[in-house]
Design a protein around this motif. Structure first.
Motif, mmCIF file in Angstrom:
data_model
loop_
_atom_site.group_PDB
_atom_site.id
_atom_site.type_symbol
_atom_site.label_atom_id
_atom_site.label_comp_id
_atom_site.label_asym_id
_atom_site.label_seq_id
_atom_site.Cartn_x
_atom_site.Cartn_y
_atom_site.Cartn_z
ATOM 1 N N THR A 64 0.837 -1.205 0.000
ATOM 2 C CA THR A 64 0.000 0.000 0.000
ATOM 3 C C THR A 64 0.866 1.246 0.000
ATOM 4 O O THR A 64 0.626 2.187 -0.766
ATOM 5 C CB THR A 64 -0.940 -0.003 1.227
ATOM 6 N N GLU A 65 1.882 1.261 0.834
ATOM 7 C CA GLU A 65 2.769 2.424 0.916
ATOM 8 C C GLU A 65 3.585 2.602 -0.366
ATOM 9 O O GLU A 65 3.798 3.730 -0.815
ATOM 10 C CB GLU A 65 3.686 2.311 2.137
ATOM 11 N N ALA A 66 4.028 1.500 -0.964
ATOM 12 C CA ALA A 66 4.765 1.600 -2.226
ATOM 13 C C ALA A 66 3.855 2.148 -3.324
ATOM 14 O O ALA A 66 4.300 2.939 -4.166
ATOM 15 C CB ALA A 66 5.332 0.235 -2.621
ATOM 16 N N GLY A 67 2.594 1.744 -3.313
ATOM 17 C CA GLY A 67 1.633 2.276 -4.280
ATOM 18 C C GLY A 67 1.437 3.772 -4.111
ATOM 19 O O GLY A 67 1.365 4.516 -5.099
ATOM 20 N N LYS A 68 1.368 4.220 -2.867
ATOM 21 C CA LYS A 68 1.243 5.659 -2.605
ATOM 22 C C LYS A 68 2.481 6.409 -3.093
ATOM 23 O O LYS A 68 2.377 7.479 -3.692
ATOM 24 C CB LYS A 68 1.046 5.915 -1.103
ATOM 25 N N MET A 69 3.647 5.844 -2.828
ATOM 26 C CA MET A 69 4.885 6.471 -3.256
ATOM 27 C C MET A 69 4.918 6.580 -4.778
ATOM 28 O O MET A 69 5.323 7.616 -5.329
ATOM 29 C CB MET A 69 6.093 5.671 -2.761
ATOM 30 N N ARG B 45 15.251 -8.266 -5.659
ATOM 31 C CA ARG B 45 14.389 -8.978 -6.610
ATOM 32 C C ARG B 45 15.083 -10.230 -7.137
ATOM 33 O O ARG B 45 14.465 -11.281 -7.275
ATOM 34 C CB ARG B 45 13.988 -8.063 -7.770
ATOM 35 N N ASP B 46 16.382 -10.129 -7.408
ATOM 36 C CA ASP B 46 17.134 -11.300 -7.873
ATOM 37 C C ASP B 46 17.127 -12.406 -6.818
ATOM 38 O O ASP B 46 16.968 -13.584 -7.148
ATOM 39 C CB ASP B 46 18.580 -10.920 -8.210
ATOM 40 N N ARG B 47 17.289 -12.024 -5.571
ATOM 41 C CA ARG B 47 17.279 -13.021 -4.489
ATOM 42 C C ARG B 47 15.911 -13.683 -4.357
ATOM 43 O O ARG B 47 15.811 -14.879 -4.137
ATOM 44 C CB ARG B 47 17.683 -12.380 -3.168
ATOM 45 N N ILE B 48 14.873 -12.888 -4.514
ATOM 46 C CA ILE B 48 13.528 -13.456 -4.455
ATOM 47 C C ILE B 48 13.307 -14.388 -5.638
ATOM 48 O O ILE B 48 12.717 -15.462 -5.485
ATOM 49 C CB ILE B 48 12.460 -12.347 -4.389
ATOM 50 N N ASP B 49 13.781 -14.004 -6.810
ATOM 51 C CA ASP B 49 13.682 -14.882 -7.984
ATOM 52 C C ASP B 49 14.348 -16.230 -7.702
ATOM 53 O O ASP B 49 13.808 -17.278 -8.069
ATOM 54 C CB ASP B 49 14.348 -14.244 -9.209
ATOM 55 N N GLN B 50 15.505 -16.198 -7.072
ATOM 56 C CA GLN B 50 16.206 -17.438 -6.740
ATOM 57 C C GLN B 50 15.379 -18.288 -5.779
ATOM 58 O O GLN B 50 15.266 -19.500 -5.952
ATOM 59 C CB GLN B 50 17.568 -17.133 -6.128
ATOM 60 N N VAL C 44 5.403 -18.633 -0.762
ATOM 61 C CA VAL C 44 5.466 -18.306 -2.188
ATOM 62 C C VAL C 44 4.610 -17.076 -2.485
ATOM 63 O O VAL C 44 5.039 -16.162 -3.198
ATOM 64 C CB VAL C 44 5.025 -19.506 -3.057
ATOM 65 N N THR C 45 3.428 -17.030 -1.931
ATOM 66 C CA THR C 45 2.525 -15.895 -2.138
ATOM 67 C C THR C 45 3.143 -14.613 -1.596
ATOM 68 O O THR C 45 3.136 -13.575 -2.269
ATOM 69 C CB THR C 45 1.168 -16.161 -1.456
ATOM 70 N N VAL C 46 3.672 -14.683 -0.396
ATOM 71 C CA VAL C 46 4.266 -13.496 0.225
ATOM 72 C C VAL C 46 5.491 -13.028 -0.558
ATOM 73 O O VAL C 46 5.664 -11.829 -0.797
ATOM 74 C CB VAL C 46 4.617 -13.777 1.707
ATOM 75 N N ALA D 98 6.551 -7.698 -6.115
ATOM 76 C CA ALA D 98 5.756 -6.625 -6.726
ATOM 77 C C ALA D 98 6.009 -5.295 -6.009
ATOM 78 O O ALA D 98 6.077 -4.242 -6.651
ATOM 79 C CB ALA D 98 4.276 -6.981 -6.699
ATOM 80 N N VAL D 99 6.162 -5.323 -4.699
ATOM 81 C CA VAL D 99 6.459 -4.109 -3.929
ATOM 82 C C VAL D 99 7.799 -3.528 -4.371
ATOM 83 O O VAL D 99 7.928 -2.316 -4.565
ATOM 84 C CB VAL D 99 6.476 -4.407 -2.406
ATOM 85 N N LEU D 100 8.781 -4.384 -4.549
ATOM 86 C CA LEU D 100 10.101 -3.918 -4.976
ATOM 87 C C LEU D 100 10.027 -3.298 -6.369
ATOM 88 O O LEU D 100 10.660 -2.270 -6.632
ATOM 89 C CB LEU D 100 11.103 -5.073 -4.949
ATOM 90 N N GLU D 101 9.248 -3.905 -7.259
ATOM 91 C CA GLU D 101 9.084 -3.355 -8.609
ATOM 92 C C GLU D 101 8.406 -1.990 -8.566
ATOM 93 O O GLU D 101 8.813 -1.066 -9.276
ATOM 94 C CB GLU D 101 8.294 -4.331 -9.480
ATOM 95 N N GLN D 102 7.360 -1.857 -7.736
ATOM 96 C CA GLN D 102 6.680 -0.557 -7.595
ATOM 97 C C GLN D 102 7.629 0.489 -7.053
ATOM 98 O O GLN D 102 7.626 1.643 -7.510
ATOM 99 C CB GLN D 102 5.493 -0.669 -6.629
#
Length: 151
Positions: free
Chosen positions: A39-44, A71-76, A114-116, A122-126
């Motif tokens: 939510t905060e990333a969306g506001k930003m 993001r790379d670490r999460i991808d791994q 996995v969901t989290v 997505a937060v990191l991308e935003q």
């Protein structure tokens, strides 16, 4: 570690068994914490798109690199998450089947790891998109100021 009254991590960030080892699930990142961060990333991002903040490339680049690294670490981690989609073989008794299903849901269920992790990605991308908008805002403000003084 507590931040702004909300428990985000059960262990200190410097705990080598927690975050440094890439074990985000054991670090206590919850779906609720990621949802709030989303939510905060969306506001930003909205504020950056509207020109509400600017940042120089020099200021933003280290942050963008850190976001890309995360993001790379999460991808791994997500690449290895196939193990979460099956229940462990704990036996055939009703209790063993129930526990195995619970373990599987903790991996790929609605509040599972996995969901989290996917939501956190997505937060990191935003956040990165917001920084890129803020860098454009900075460049535009500099260009406007420069052209004003040249005239």
């Amino acid at each position: 570690m507590k931040m702004a009254g909300d428990q985000i991590f059960d262990q200190p960030v410097s705990d080598s068994a927690g975050m440094a080892g890439g074990n985000w699930v054991n670090a206590g990142i919850s779906a609720a914490a990621v949802a709030k961060t989303s939510t905060e990333a969306g506001k930003m991002l909205q504020v950056a798109k509207s020109g509400g903040f600017r940042v120089s490339e020099r200021g933003a680049q280290p942050l963008i690199e850190a976001l890309a690294d995360a993001r790379d670490r999460i991808d791994q981690m997500l690449g290895k998450s196939y193990t979460f989609s099956t229940a462990p073989p704990l036996g055939s008794s009703p209790y063993a089947v129930q526990v195995a299903e619970h373990v599987r849901k903790s991996g790929d269920g609605p509040q599972g790891a996995v969901t989290v992790l996917t939501q956190l990605q997505a937060v990191l991308e935003q956040s990165e998109e917001a920084l890129r908008h803020a860098m454009r805002n900075y460049r535009e403000a500099e260009d406007n100021a420069t052209s004003h003084y040249k005239a």
